[in-house]
Design a protein around this motif. Structure first.
Motif, PDB file in Angstrom:
ATOM      1  N   PHE A 181       0.844  -1.192   0.000  1.00 23.84           N
ATOM      2  CA  PHE A 181       0.000   0.000   0.000  1.00 23.84           C
ATOM      3  C   PHE A 181       0.870   1.229   0.000  1.00 23.84           C
ATOM      4  O   PHE A 181       1.832   1.332   0.751  1.00 23.84           O
ATOM      5  CB  PHE A 181      -0.932  -0.023   1.214  1.00 23.84           C
ATOM      6  N   ARG A 182       0.460   2.186  -0.835  1.00 25.10           N
ATOM      7  CA  ARG A 182       1.265   3.389  -1.019  1.00 25.10           C
ATOM      8  C   ARG A 182       1.508   4.109   0.310  1.00 25.10           C
ATOM      9  O   ARG A 182       2.590   4.551   0.622  1.00 25.10           O
ATOM     10  CB  ARG A 182       0.573   4.322  -1.997  1.00 25.10           C
ATOM     11  N   MET A 183       0.403   4.198   1.087  1.00 27.11           N
ATOM     12  CA  MET A 183       0.530   4.925   2.348  1.00 27.11           C
ATOM     13  C   MET A 183       1.575   4.270   3.248  1.00 27.11           C
ATOM     14  O   MET A 183       2.370   4.925   3.877  1.00 27.11           O
ATOM     15  CB  MET A 183      -0.816   5.008   3.072  1.00 27.11           C
ATOM     16  N   ASN A 184       1.530   2.932   3.272  1.00 32.39           N
ATOM     17  CA  ASN A 184       2.523   2.211   4.088  1.00 32.39           C
ATOM     18  C   ASN A 184       3.913   2.448   3.534  1.00 32.39           C
ATOM     19  O   ASN A 184       4.870   2.661   4.273  1.00 32.39           O
ATOM     20  CB  ASN A 184       2.246   0.707   4.061  1.00 32.39           C
ATOM     21  N   THR A 185       3.991   2.407   2.190  1.00 32.56           N
ATOM     22  CA  THR A 185       5.302   2.588   1.566  1.00 32.56           C
ATOM     23  C   THR A 185       5.816   3.982   1.871  1.00 32.56           C
ATOM     24  O   THR A 185       6.980   4.184   2.179  1.00 32.56           O
ATOM     25  CB  THR A 185       5.190   2.382   0.041  1.00 32.56           C
ATOM     26  N   LEU A 186       4.871   4.956   1.801  1.00 42.16           N
ATOM     27  CA  LEU A 186       5.270   6.332   2.103  1.00 42.16           C
ATOM     28  C   LEU A 186       5.761   6.455   3.539  1.00 42.16           C
ATOM     29  O   LEU A 186       6.765   7.086   3.821  1.00 42.16           O
ATOM     30  CB  LEU A 186       4.085   7.277   1.909  1.00 42.16           C
ATOM     31  N   LYS A 187       4.992   5.783   4.432  1.00 35.33           N
ATOM     32  CA  LYS A 187       5.349   5.819   5.856  1.00 35.33           C
ATOM     33  C   LYS A 187       6.768   5.260   6.036  1.00 35.33           C
ATOM     34  O   LYS A 187       7.609   5.820   6.717  1.00 35.33           O
ATOM     35  CB  LYS A 187       4.341   4.974   6.649  1.00 35.33           C
ATOM     36  N   LEU A 188       6.987   4.141   5.337  1.00 31.38           N
ATOM     37  CA  LEU A 188       8.290   3.479   5.438  1.00 31.38           C
ATOM     38  C   LEU A 188       9.389   4.371   4.854  1.00 31.38           C
ATOM     39  O   LEU A 188      10.461   4.518   5.432  1.00 31.38           O
ATOM     40  CB  LEU A 188       8.217   2.165   4.652  1.00 31.38           C
ATOM     41  N   THR A 189       9.064   5.004   3.714  1.00 33.61           N
ATOM     42  CA  THR A 189      10.049   5.885   3.084  1.00 33.61           C
ATOM     43  C   THR A 189      10.403   7.030   4.017  1.00 33.61           C
ATOM     44  O   THR A 189      11.562   7.385   4.184  1.00 33.61           O
ATOM     45  CB  THR A 189       9.480   6.451   1.764  1.00 33.61           C
ATOM     46  N   LYS A 190       9.326   7.600   4.635  1.00 26.91           N
ATOM     47  CA  LYS A 190       9.565   8.714   5.554  1.00 26.91           C
ATOM     48  C   LYS A 190      10.471   8.275   6.698  1.00 26.91           C
ATOM     49  O   LYS A 190      11.387   8.974   7.093  1.00 26.91           O
ATOM     50  CB  LYS A 190       8.230   9.216   6.115  1.00 26.91           C
ATOM     51  N   GLN A 191      10.161   7.063   7.200  1.00 25.46           N
ATOM     52  CA  GLN A 191      10.952   6.527   8.306  1.00 25.46           C
ATOM     53  C   GLN A 191      12.420   6.356   7.880  1.00 25.46           C
ATOM     54  O   GLN A 191      13.341   6.727   8.596  1.00 25.46           O
ATOM     55  CB  GLN A 191      10.406   5.158   8.676  1.00 25.46           C
ATOM     56  N   LEU A 192      12.568   5.803   6.651  1.00 27.08           N
ATOM     57  CA  LEU A 192      13.929   5.582   6.149  1.00 27.08           C
ATOM     58  C   LEU A 192      14.660   6.901   5.957  1.00 27.08           C
ATOM     59  O   LEU A 192      15.839   7.025   6.289  1.00 27.08           O
ATOM     60  CB  LEU A 192      13.886   4.830   4.810  1.00 27.08           C
ATOM     61  N   LEU A 193      13.913   7.908   5.441  1.00 27.40           N
ATOM     62  CA  LEU A 193      14.533   9.224   5.231  1.00 27.40           C
ATOM     63  C   LEU A 193      14.991   9.807   6.559  1.00 27.40           C
ATOM     64  O   LEU A 193      16.064  10.381   6.669  1.00 27.40           O
ATOM     65  CB  LEU A 193      13.541  10.176   4.564  1.00 27.40           C
ATOM     66  N   LYS A 194      14.119   9.617   7.566  1.00 32.56           N
ATOM     67  CA  LYS A 194      14.440  10.154   8.893  1.00 32.56           C
ATOM     68  C   LYS A 194      15.709   9.460   9.424  1.00 32.56           C
ATOM     69  O   LYS A 194      16.629  10.102   9.921  1.00 32.56           O
ATOM     70  CB  LYS A 194      13.252   9.908   9.826  1.00 32.56           C
ATOM     71  N   GLN A 195      15.711   8.127   9.222  1.00 32.85           N
ATOM     72  CA  GLN A 195      16.877   7.377   9.711  1.00 32.85           C
ATOM     73  C   GLN A 195      18.132   7.780   8.959  1.00 32.85           C
ATOM     74  O   GLN A 195      19.215   7.895   9.513  1.00 32.85           O
ATOM     75  CB  GLN A 195      16.629   5.883   9.569  1.00 32.85           C
ATOM     76  N   ASP A 196      17.941   8.023   7.637  1.00 29.35           N
ATOM     77  CA  ASP A 196      19.069   8.411   6.803  1.00 29.35           C
ATOM     78  C   ASP A 196      19.634   9.760   7.279  1.00 29.35           C
ATOM     79  O   ASP A 196      20.841   9.949   7.371  1.00 29.35           O
ATOM     80  CB  ASP A 196      18.585   8.513   5.363  1.00 29.35           C
ATOM     81  N   LYS A 197      18.686  10.676   7.616  1.00 26.45           N
ATOM     82  CA  LYS A 197      19.091  11.999   8.096  1.00 26.45           C
ATOM     83  C   LYS A 197      19.872  11.858   9.409  1.00 26.45           C
ATOM     84  O   LYS A 197      20.909  12.481   9.607  1.00 26.45           O
ATOM     85  CB  LYS A 197      17.834  12.838   8.340  1.00 26.45           C
ATOM     86  N   GLU A 198      19.328  10.985  10.269  1.00 29.00           N
ATOM     87  CA  GLU A 198      19.996  10.765  11.556  1.00 29.00           C
ATOM     88  C   GLU A 198      21.390  10.186  11.342  1.00 29.00           C
ATOM     89  O   GLU A 198      22.361  10.594  11.965  1.00 29.00           O
ATOM     90  CB  GLU A 198      19.170   9.808  12.422  1.00 29.00           C
ATOM     91  N   LEU A 199      21.453   9.236  10.401  1.00 25.17           N
ATOM     92  CA  LEU A 199      22.727   8.583  10.117  1.00 25.17           C
ATOM     93  C   LEU A 199      23.754   9.609   9.633  1.00 25.17           C
ATOM     94  O   LEU A 199      24.902   9.634  10.079  1.00 25.17           O
ATOM     95  CB  LEU A 199      22.518   7.516   9.045  1.00 25.17           C
ATOM     96  N   LYS A 200      23.275  10.504   8.738  1.00 27.94           N
ATOM     97  CA  LYS A 200      24.170  11.539   8.209  1.00 27.94           C
ATOM     98  C   LYS A 200      24.663  12.431   9.350  1.00 27.94           C
ATOM     99  O   LYS A 200      25.821  12.799   9.419  1.00 27.94           O
ATOM    100  CB  LYS A 200      23.442  12.384   7.168  1.00 27.94           C
ATOM    101  N   TYR A 201      23.697  12.757  10.257  1.00 25.78           N
ATOM    102  CA  TYR A 201      24.048  13.619  11.387  1.00 25.78           C
ATOM    103  C   TYR A 201      25.138  12.945  12.238  1.00 25.78           C
ATOM    104  O   TYR A 201      26.141  13.546  12.588  1.00 25.78           O
ATOM    105  CB  TYR A 201      22.795  13.894  12.229  1.00 25.78           C
ATOM    106  N   TYR A 202      24.921  11.637  12.523  1.00 26.88           N
ATOM    107  CA  TYR A 202      25.893  10.935  13.369  1.00 26.88           C
ATOM    108  C   TYR A 202      27.248  10.787  12.671  1.00 26.88           C
ATOM    109  O   TYR A 202      28.282  10.856  13.311  1.00 26.88           O
ATOM    110  CB  TYR A 202      25.351   9.565  13.798  1.00 26.88           C
ATOM    111  N   LYS A 203      27.182  10.609  11.331  1.00 26.48           N
ATOM    112  CA  LYS A 203      28.447  10.497  10.583  1.00 26.48           C
ATOM    113  C   LYS A 203      29.231  11.801  10.708  1.00 26.48           C
ATOM    114  O   LYS A 203      30.432  11.802  10.946  1.00 26.48           O
ATOM    115  CB  LYS A 203      28.157  10.205   9.108  1.00 26.48           C
ATOM    116  N   ALA A 204      28.492  12.924  10.521  1.00 24.99           N
ATOM    117  CA  ALA A 204      29.148  14.236  10.602  1.00 24.99           C
ATOM    118  C   ALA A 204      29.701  14.456  12.009  1.00 24.99           C
ATOM    119  O   ALA A 204      30.804  14.975  12.187  1.00 24.99           O
ATOM    120  CB  ALA A 204      28.157  15.333  10.240  1.00 24.99           C
ATOM    121  N   GLU A 205      28.904  14.037  12.980  1.00 24.02           N
ATOM    122  CA  GLU A 205      29.311  14.204  14.387  1.00 24.02           C
ATOM    123  C   GLU A 205      30.563  13.374  14.675  1.00 24.02           C
ATOM    124  O   GLU A 205      31.506  13.834  15.306  1.00 24.02           O
ATOM    125  CB  GLU A 205      28.140  13.753  15.278  1.00 24.02           C
TER     126      GLU A 205
END
Ligand SMILES: Nc1ncnc2c1ncn2[C@@H]1O[C@H](COP(=O)(O)OP(=O)(O)OP(=O)(O)O)[C@@H](O)[C@H]1O
Length: 473
Positions: A120-144
């Motif tokens: 389902f698109r909504m689920n996929t979107l939810k998952l994508t958002k989650q992944l994006l958030k995690q990706d952002k966090e990962l980038k932050y931790y890498k920079a840190e």
């Protein structure tokens, strides 16, 4: 044997199969070759607004008007992750698109059923958002992590060969071998934080965190929550779930209290109690929390003078000042100035893959400056001169003007050297800088220097000054 007989039972297979299908958020449907729903999972039923009981036995076309399940059964071809657009009037839960994988089920080459997995698109979107958030966090931790790596100094790599500085470093080594509180004092920019890093990294606590708090940068009323944390709902604006304080974050590691002289008196009293009891109390908390933290404090103020003026608690002063490391200002360790200049320049050359060098005259100016801002000021000057460098040379004119107006200590020479060598280097620098000033016009340079143009060329040759942009006229 009994278990195998049980699993061989078709009904048991069905139960297991149903259980598996209901474990996922994706929709699953099994149809016969004419589209009759043979099996469907709860997620798909929910999406279609039906129940298993109502759906099984009906045709999939009743639910999905433009279903492709019949095509799959007919062609025997599999389709992976295709986007299926639901026809008008068939939007379920706001989803107009679904991602579908369809596959025929074959027996001896003949299609006997078709299965589909629906994302389902909504689920996929939810998952994508989650992944994006995690990706952002990962980038932050890498920079840190990168920032931490860059700021990670070990005591051996701290630059300085002057006697006075080596004494400080020797003491820091001793401090690293103990767990006693350390007070590092020195003017701004002398490298107190670098030393704190070095001590932590050489101590047995090195694999645990080093947490820094700048007591001057945090308003007095927030310092308590910053240091000790708070429980949820302890004051208006408190974050949900509360917040851990720096003491808790530094548990088993080191807490670096920078600019300790700026800590308000009421906080000094609280800090003292924590250091005596090795326990903290969160704001709004009911029970004390044990902490195991090594304290390194730093100051650029005269703390003892502050004690005398009753601006700093005497008892806290003694508690913190068990090992006292004084870092000398740069002007008292002139031998180290060139080490730093070369170190920072090399660092920039490495980073930007360049070969910028600094002229002897510019070195002289740097060596004789008073460096009130110490290593921080020196680093900034080298960086800005690097940017302004022309033809891979940093000359006097690339240095900030305040350095040029400062008085020059006549007794200082760079790295010593014979009079002839020093004079040659001066001559070379003057020629080079005049050339740069005159935009590489040889005639004008020769005129300014009061020499013939041929002499200028000879000298350039002798001093190995090679400039691609030389202008003859
Ligand atoms: N030995 C060293 N080698 C390389 N860089 C250094 C060294 N000492 C200091 N620096 C650099 O100089 C700058 C100032 O250092 P640091 O922040 O440790 O000084 P400080 O005494 O804590 O300053 P402040 O009192 O203003 O907080 C930093 O950019 C640091 O990386």
């Amino acid at each position: 044997m009994y278990n195998i007989v049980q699993i061989n039972d078709l009904n048991h297979y069905k139960l297991i199969f149903e259980e598996i299908l209901d474990m996922t958020e994706d929709g699953f449907v099994v149809t016969s070759t004419d589209g009759t729903i043979l099996e469907i999972n709860t997620a798909y039923c929910n999406f279609l607004g039906t129940t298993k009981k109502k759906a099984i036995g009906r045709n999939i076309g009743e639910f999905i008007k433009n279903t492709k399940m019949l095509e799959i059964a007919k062609t025997g071809m599999k389709e992976i992750d295709t986007i299926h657009e639901l026809v008008d009037g068939q939007q379920y839960k706001g989803d107009k698109f679904i991602f579908v994988t369809r596959s025929p089920v074959k027996e001896k080459g003949k299609v006997i059923a078709a299965v589909a997995q629906v994302k389902f698109r909504m689920n996929t979107l939810k998952l994508t958002k989650q992944l994006l958030k995690q990706d952002k966090e990962l980038k932050y931790y890498k920079a840190e992590l990168q920032r931490l790596r860059e700021s990670t100094f070990d005591l051996n790599s701290i630059i300085g060969q002057s006697k006075i500085f080596m004494e400080s470093r020797k003491l820091a080594r001793k401090a690293a071998g103990s767990d006693l509180p350390v007070l590092i004092s020195g003017e701004t920019g002398t490298g107190k934080e670098v030393f704190a890093n070095g001590i932590h990294n050489a101590s047995y606590r090195k694999s645990n965190p080093l947490i820094s708090v700048n007591c001057a940068a945090i308003p007095g009323n927030l310092l308590e929550s910053e240091l000790f944390g708070y429980e949820e709902g302890s004051f208006t604006g408190a974050k949900r779930g509360g917040k851990k304080g720096k003491f808790q974050l530094a548990h088993k590691g080191t807490l670096f209290l920078d600019e300790i002289g700026d800590m308000p008196l009421h906080m000094q009293a609280k800090l003292l109690r924590v250091l005596q009891e090795n326990k903290i109390e969160k704001i709004g908390g009911y029970s004390p929390i044990d902490i195991d933290v090594r304290i390194i404090a730093a100051t650029n103020k005269d703390l003892w003078q502050m004690v005398r003026e009753k601006k700093f608690r005497e008892d806290l002063y003694y508690r913190l000042n068990v090992i006292n490391i004084k870092i000398p200002p740069l002007r008292k360790r002139k031998e180290d100035i060139m080490l730093f200049v070369n170190y920072f320049l090399q660092d920039l050359n490495k980073k930007y893959k360049t070969d910028v060098i600094i002229t002897q005259r510019a070195k002289e100016v740097l060596a004789n400056h008073k460096w009130q801002g110490n290593i921080r000021e020196l680093k900034n000057v080298v960086e800005s001169a690097y940017v302004l460098a022309e033809n891979n040379y940093i000359g006097v004119k690339n240095l900030p003007s305040n350095l040029l107006t400062c008085s020059v200590d006549e007794n200082t020479t760079v790295n010593g050297g014979s009079l002839n060598r020093i004079l040659s280097e001066f001559e070379r620098d003057i020629i080079l800088e005049t050339l740069i000033e005159n935009n590489y016009n040889a005639t004008k340079t020769a005129y300014d220097l009061g020499i013939h143009r041929t002499t200028l060329y000879k000298k350039m040759d002798r001093f190995n000054i090679k400039i691609s942009r030389i202008v003859k006229g």
